[in-house]
Design a protein around this motif. Structure first.
Motif, PDB file in Angstrom:
ATOM      1  N   PHE A  26       0.813  -1.216   0.000  1.00  0.00           N
ATOM      2  CA  PHE A  26       0.000   0.000   0.000  1.00  0.00           C
ATOM      3  C   PHE A  26       0.845   1.264   0.000  1.00  0.00           C
ATOM      4  O   PHE A  26       0.444   2.282  -0.530  1.00  0.00           O
ATOM      5  N   ALA A  27       1.986   1.212   0.646  1.00  0.00           N
ATOM      6  CA  ALA A  27       2.793   2.426   0.799  1.00  0.00           C
ATOM      7  C   ALA A  27       3.605   2.682  -0.462  1.00  0.00           C
ATOM      8  O   ALA A  27       4.368   1.826  -0.905  1.00  0.00           O
ATOM      9  N   LEU A  28       3.398   3.838  -1.043  1.00  0.00           N
ATOM     10  CA  LEU A  28       4.211   4.190  -2.210  1.00  0.00           C
ATOM     11  C   LEU A  28       4.159   5.686  -2.443  1.00  0.00           C
ATOM     12  O   LEU A  28       3.279   6.376  -1.933  1.00  0.00           O
ATOM     13  N   THR A  29       5.134   6.156  -3.193  1.00  0.00           N
ATOM     14  CA  THR A  29       5.199   7.569  -3.555  1.00  0.00           C
ATOM     15  C   THR A  29       5.222   7.657  -5.072  1.00  0.00           C
ATOM     16  O   THR A  29       5.940   6.898  -5.724  1.00  0.00           O
ATOM     17  N   LYS A  30       4.423   8.590  -5.601  1.00  0.00           N
ATOM     18  CA  LYS A  30       4.327   8.733  -7.053  1.00  0.00           C
ATOM     19  C   LYS A  30       4.916  10.083  -7.459  1.00  0.00           C
ATOM     20  O   LYS A  30       4.564  11.102  -6.879  1.00  0.00           O
ATOM     21  N   VAL A  31       5.745  10.062  -8.455  1.00  0.00           N
ATOM     22  CA  VAL A  31       6.372  11.297  -8.925  1.00  0.00           C
ATOM     23  C   VAL A  31       6.166  11.414 -10.427  1.00  0.00           C
ATOM     24  O   VAL A  31       6.566  10.511 -11.169  1.00  0.00           O
ATOM     25  N   PRO A  32       5.541  12.497 -10.879  1.00  0.00           N
ATOM     26  CA  PRO A  32       5.461  12.695 -12.334  1.00  0.00           C
ATOM     27  C   PRO A  32       6.822  13.103 -12.873  1.00  0.00           C
ATOM     28  O   PRO A  32       7.458  14.015 -12.333  1.00  0.00           O
ATOM     29  N   ARG A  97      10.480   5.497   9.998  1.00  0.00           N
ATOM     30  CA  ARG A  97       9.128   6.069  10.012  1.00  0.00           C
ATOM     31  C   ARG A  97       9.187   7.314  10.891  1.00  0.00           C
ATOM     32  O   ARG A  97       9.453   7.222  12.094  1.00  0.00           O
ATOM     33  N   ILE A  98       8.953   8.479  10.295  1.00  0.00           N
ATOM     34  CA  ILE A  98       9.205   9.732  11.014  1.00  0.00           C
ATOM     35  C   ILE A  98       8.284   9.874  12.223  1.00  0.00           C
ATOM     36  O   ILE A  98       8.698  10.334  13.278  1.00  0.00           O
ATOM     37  N   ARG A  99       7.046   9.477  12.079  1.00  0.00           N
ATOM     38  CA  ARG A  99       6.077   9.678  13.160  1.00  0.00           C
ATOM     39  C   ARG A  99       6.502   8.986  14.447  1.00  0.00           C
ATOM     40  O   ARG A  99       6.370   9.529  15.545  1.00  0.00           O
TER      41      ARG A  99
ATOM     42  N   VAL B  12      10.751  11.674   2.502  1.00  0.00           N
ATOM     43  CA  VAL B  12       9.396  11.889   1.979  1.00  0.00           C
ATOM     44  C   VAL B  12       8.592  12.568   3.081  1.00  0.00           C
ATOM     45  O   VAL B  12       8.355  11.974   4.134  1.00  0.00           O
ATOM     46  N   VAL B  13       8.203  13.817   2.858  1.00  0.00           N
ATOM     47  CA  VAL B  13       7.541  14.590   3.916  1.00  0.00           C
ATOM     48  C   VAL B  13       6.345  15.343   3.364  1.00  0.00           C
ATOM     49  O   VAL B  13       6.150  15.439   2.153  1.00  0.00           O
ATOM     50  N   HIS B  37       8.151  17.445  -6.071  1.00  0.00           N
ATOM     51  CA  HIS B  37       6.797  17.176  -5.588  1.00  0.00           C
ATOM     52  C   HIS B  37       6.376  15.762  -5.967  1.00  0.00           C
ATOM     53  O   HIS B  37       6.776  15.247  -7.008  1.00  0.00           O
ATOM     54  N   ALA B  38       5.584  15.169  -5.112  1.00  0.00           N
ATOM     55  CA  ALA B  38       5.130  13.809  -5.365  1.00  0.00           C
ATOM     56  C   ALA B  38       3.775  13.614  -4.690  1.00  0.00           C
ATOM     57  O   ALA B  38       3.271  14.497  -3.994  1.00  0.00           O
ATOM     58  N   LEU B  39       3.192  12.466  -4.947  1.00  0.00           N
ATOM     59  CA  LEU B  39       1.990  12.045  -4.235  1.00  0.00           C
ATOM     60  C   LEU B  39       2.337  10.774  -3.490  1.00  0.00           C
ATOM     61  O   LEU B  39       3.050   9.933  -4.022  1.00  0.00           O
ATOM     62  N   GLY B  40       1.837  10.640  -2.276  1.00  0.00           N
ATOM     63  CA  GLY B  40       2.229   9.444  -1.555  1.00  0.00           C
ATOM     64  C   GLY B  40       1.204   8.998  -0.538  1.00  0.00           C
ATOM     65  O   GLY B  40       0.257   9.718  -0.209  1.00  0.00           O
ATOM     66  N   ARG B  41       1.411   7.799  -0.075  1.00  0.00           N
ATOM     67  CA  ARG B  41       0.604   7.273   1.016  1.00  0.00           C
ATOM     68  C   ARG B  41       1.421   6.210   1.737  1.00  0.00           C
ATOM     69  O   ARG B  41       2.393   5.679   1.193  1.00  0.00           O
ATOM     70  N   GLY B  42       1.006   5.910   2.961  1.00  0.00           N
ATOM     71  CA  GLY B  42       1.779   4.975   3.769  1.00  0.00           C
ATOM     72  C   GLY B  42       1.186   3.576   3.763  1.00  0.00           C
ATOM     73  O   GLY B  42       0.314   3.251   2.961  1.00  0.00           O
ATOM     74  N   ARG B  43       1.651   2.783   4.713  1.00  0.00           N
ATOM     75  CA  ARG B  43       1.244   1.374   4.719  1.00  0.00           C
ATOM     76  C   ARG B  43      -0.226   1.212   5.070  1.00  0.00           C
ATOM     77  O   ARG B  43      -0.814   0.160   4.855  1.00  0.00           O
ATOM     78  N   GLY B  45      -2.526   2.573   3.569  1.00  0.00           N
ATOM     79  CA  GLY B  45      -3.279   2.592   2.318  1.00  0.00           C
ATOM     80  C   GLY B  45      -3.877   3.943   2.006  1.00  0.00           C
ATOM     81  O   GLY B  45      -4.799   4.058   1.211  1.00  0.00           O
ATOM     82  N   PHE B  66      -4.206   9.458  -2.249  1.00  0.00           N
ATOM     83  CA  PHE B  66      -2.806   9.880  -2.157  1.00  0.00           C
ATOM     84  C   PHE B  66      -2.755  11.351  -1.779  1.00  0.00           C
ATOM     85  O   PHE B  66      -3.583  12.137  -2.222  1.00  0.00           O
ATOM     86  N   HIS B 101      -0.587  10.648  11.595  1.00  0.00           N
ATOM     87  CA  HIS B 101      -0.069   9.772  10.561  1.00  0.00           C
ATOM     88  C   HIS B 101       0.320  10.629   9.364  1.00  0.00           C
ATOM     89  O   HIS B 101      -0.127  11.765   9.225  1.00  0.00           O
ATOM     90  N   LEU B 103       3.424  11.566   8.516  1.00  0.00           N
ATOM     91  CA  LEU B 103       4.604  12.422   8.666  1.00  0.00           C
ATOM     92  C   LEU B 103       5.674  12.080   7.646  1.00  0.00           C
ATOM     93  O   LEU B 103       6.525  12.882   7.362  1.00  0.00           O
ATOM     94  N   GLY B 104       5.623  10.874   7.129  1.00  0.00           N
ATOM     95  CA  GLY B 104       6.568  10.523   6.087  1.00  0.00           C
ATOM     96  C   GLY B 104       7.620   9.539   6.527  1.00  0.00           C
ATOM     97  O   GLY B 104       7.510   8.926   7.597  1.00  0.00           O
TER      98      GLY B 104
END
Lengths: 114, 130
Positions: A26-32, A97-99, B12-13, B37-43, B45, B66, B101, B103-104
């Motif tokens: 589920f965790a991913l980052t998308k970059v155009p 994990r920053i949090r 990733v922040v 810049h990006a779009l993201g989400r964590g585990r 979902g 995202f 949640h 924070l990156g």
């Protein structure tokens, strides 16, 4: 732990994300991004595009998920035409994990920490 | 990992924490960083809040959405990685109280080598980092 850098067609975004979800990722980052492959871009009539729009996915997965994740990406991003993209797999020495400050390190770095 | 071994670091922040990260990095390193810049989400979902929250004031959001992120990319010697990671995580967790949640994350990868395009600039950077 591995980092997958997948360069795919932007129009395959939803299919790739859904395939990764089905694989439990589920965790991913998308970059155009823009990019080109061995063909050096694309030609359409007299127009030549040096670079095309792509989507780069940054996905960090455990070692035992790598094959499933790569398979999900390649299956979902596939059209059969030039420009389907590439997946690059790299070792991750550490992930924080920053949090929570929870740190996962590769076995070479001493495994789990904090 | 050897102290002088080069590492790639991805931070990733949240976009609104860009300045906090920049300040934290400025205190540790020469100002050599690439961000995008990006779009993201964590585990989990993706965003699952229904309604405005303290940091997401825009009302309803679909589950699995995202969110905008900023990715900082830098290459630093292994001996500096701990300082960078600590500075950034401390700065962000301090600002947000370490409760939210999203924070990156920080990912550290071994890098083979860095080849500067501009040798003079690179020597300045290397001197400042050591």
């Amino acid at each position: 732990m591995k980092l997958l850098r997948a360069i795919v067609r932007p129009d395959r975004d939803r299919e790739v994300v859904r395939a990764l979800e089905d694989a439990g990722v589920f965790a991913l980052t998308k970059v155009p991004v823009t990019g080109r492959g061995r063909q050096g871009g694309a030609e359409s009539g007299s127009l030549r595009y040096q670079e095309l729009a792509k989507l780069m996915l940054l996905v960090v997965v455990d070692d035992d998920q790598v094959d499933a994740a790569v398979s999900a990406i390649t299956r979902a991003a596939y059209t059969g035409y030039p420009g389907d993209g590439r997946v690059f797999v790299s070792d991750v020495a550490r992930a924080v994990r920053i949090r929570t400050g929870e740190t996962q390190a590769s076995p070479r770095e001493g495994g789990l920490a904090r | 990992m050897d102290a002088d071994e080069l590492c790639e670091v991805y931070l990733v922040v949240r976009p609104e924490e860009r300045r906090a990260v920049e300040r934290a990095l400025d205190a540790q390193l020469p100002p050599v960083v690439t961000s995008f810049h990006a779009l993201g989400r964590g585990r989990g979902g993706g965003l699952r809040h229904e309604g405005a929250t303290g940091w997401w004031p825009f009302g309803r959001a679909r589950a699995g959405e995202f969110l905008p992120k900023v990715v900082f990319y830098l290459a630093v010697p292994a001996r500096l990685v701990d300082d960078v990671v600590d500075a950034v995580t401390t700065a962000l967790r301090g600002e947000c109280g370490a409760v939210d949640h999203g924070l990156g994350a920080v990912f550290v990868l071994p890098a083979e080598r860095e080849i500067p395009v501009h040798p003079v600039r690179a020597s300045v950077v290397a001197g400042a980092a050591s």
